[in-house]
Write an enzyme that holds these catalytic residues in place. Structure first.
Site, mmCIF file in Angstrom:
data_model
loop_
_atom_site.group_PDB
_atom_site.id
_atom_site.type_symbol
_atom_site.label_atom_id
_atom_site.label_comp_id
_atom_site.label_asym_id
_atom_site.label_seq_id
_atom_site.Cartn_x
_atom_site.Cartn_y
_atom_site.Cartn_z
ATOM 1 N N ARG A 1 0.849 -1.190 0.000
ATOM 2 C CA ARG A 1 0.000 0.000 0.000
ATOM 3 C C ARG A 1 0.889 1.246 0.000
ATOM 4 N NH1 ARG A 1 -3.333 -2.872 -1.604
ATOM 5 N NH2 ARG A 1 -5.424 -3.336 -0.771
ATOM 6 N N GLU B 1 -3.677 8.102 -5.182
ATOM 7 C CA GLU B 1 -3.851 7.469 -6.494
ATOM 8 C C GLU B 1 -5.141 7.955 -7.132
ATOM 9 O OE1 GLU B 1 -3.688 3.218 -5.968
ATOM 10 O OE2 GLU B 1 -1.611 3.263 -5.266
ATOM 11 N N HIS C 1 -0.452 0.874 -9.951
ATOM 12 C CA HIS C 1 -1.208 -0.086 -9.129
ATOM 13 C C HIS C 1 -1.683 -1.255 -10.002
ATOM 14 C CE1 HIS C 1 -3.562 -0.329 -5.120
ATOM 15 N NE2 HIS C 1 -3.326 -1.540 -5.589
#
Length: 314
Positions: free
Chosen positions: A233, A262, A281
């Site tokens: 994360r 993000e 991601h």
């Protein structure tokens, strides 16, 4: 009994007798007509949409997230009597592939090769005769000391792959011991371990305890040639400290698949940090075996049995 399935991926779990599955759109809060459901499957839902219904589904007793980390669901504020189960194990293969790709990309200097390709330049410094272990750099997994911080299901799947390529692998977790044949040290020994690490792979969840866990002090504990890879994360890395360490040459390079915000804003210093490889991601996003997990948990839920991957709510 009604279970809501997200429209963000094809799902077709085996349903026990008396269970009705209804597909719902994840781009908005659960529609009013389906807020009578007893079970909710979450995948790709925005946190705001979950918060909007967390206290407005009176019959809800179980939320199954297909994400390995349940942080978005836990932050939504579902009542304490709602059981939350995670997608732990569903992402092991895809995330391990991506983590390995990032590690090898840094080791084999692929970003520098791509930059040279864009210049139409044959980068002789990257090819030809090369020492296996050059002074001041790590360029191979053979003999490399890899530390996997966050030694859960994904970490334990990655470790044997790294070892098969010649690395010496150790894990870091909340408690020490041995897991799947690999030594694991407790987090209170992390600083000592960092001093002897060539490649640090982070697979930490997002919790209050892990916020900016890789801070300036821990970055300073790494050797100057060390590489950092984060597929956990984004909140677990102190990004300004990482940018500073890269800019001053205090670590050898880094690869991030996740960032604190993000999508990453266009003015973030991360974009231009030297020696940093970014992916959007992309490690997970493809749960493997979701139908099987849902079917098993559905059967257990209906029978009053024990569900898999129950997340503690204390």
């Amino acid at each position: 009994m009604k279970i809501l399935l997200p429209d963000s991926m094809p799902l077709d779990p085996a349903l026990p007798e008396g269970v009705e599955a209804v597909r719902y759109p994840v781009a908005a809060p659960v529609p009013e007509e389906h807020r009578d459901a007893e079970a909710l499957v979450v995948w790709g839902n925005a946190g705001a949409d979950l918060r909007a219904v967390a206290g407005r589904m009176p019959r809800l007793r179980w939320v199954q997230t297909l994400a390995a980390g349940p942080d978005v669901v836990l932050a939504a504020g579902f009542p304490d009597d709602v059981v939350v189960t995670s997608g732990a194990g569903l992402h092991d293969g895809p995330v391990v592939e991506h983590a390995l790709a990032l590690v090898l990309a840094l080791l084999r200097r692929l970003p520098a090769a791509l930059a040279a390709q864009a210049e139409h330049r044959w980068a002789r410094e990257l090819g030809g005769l090369q020492p296996l272990h050059p002074e001041g750099a790590v360029t191979t997994l053979i003999g490399a000391r890899v530390l996997v911080w966050g030694f859960g299901s994904i970490g334990q799947t990655l470790a044997p792959v790294l070892r098969a390529l010649g690395a010496s692998v150790r894990g870091v977790a909340r408690s020490p011991g041995e897991r799947n044949g690999f030594p694991v040290v407790a987090e209170d020994r992390l600083t000592d371990e960092l001093a002897h690490t060539d490649v640090l792979v982070m697979i930490l969840p997002s919790t209050p305890d892990t916020a900016r866990a890789l801070d300036a002090d821990r970055l300073a504990a790494l050797p100057r040639h060390a590489l950092v890879v984060n597929v956990g994360r984004g909140s677990t890395v102190d990004e300004p400290a990482l940018v500073a360490a890269l800019g001053e040459g205090r670590i050898g390079g880094a690869a991030l698949d996740v960032t604190d915000v993000e999508p990453l804003p266009g003015d973030s210093p991360l974009w231009d940090a030297p020696g940093l490889l970014l992916t959007p991601h992309a490690a997970g996003g493809r749960p493997v075996g979701a139908d099987e997990l849902l079917a098993a948990n559905l059967a257990a839920f209906v029978a009053g049995g024990e569900l898999r991957n129950v997340v503690p709510r204390d």
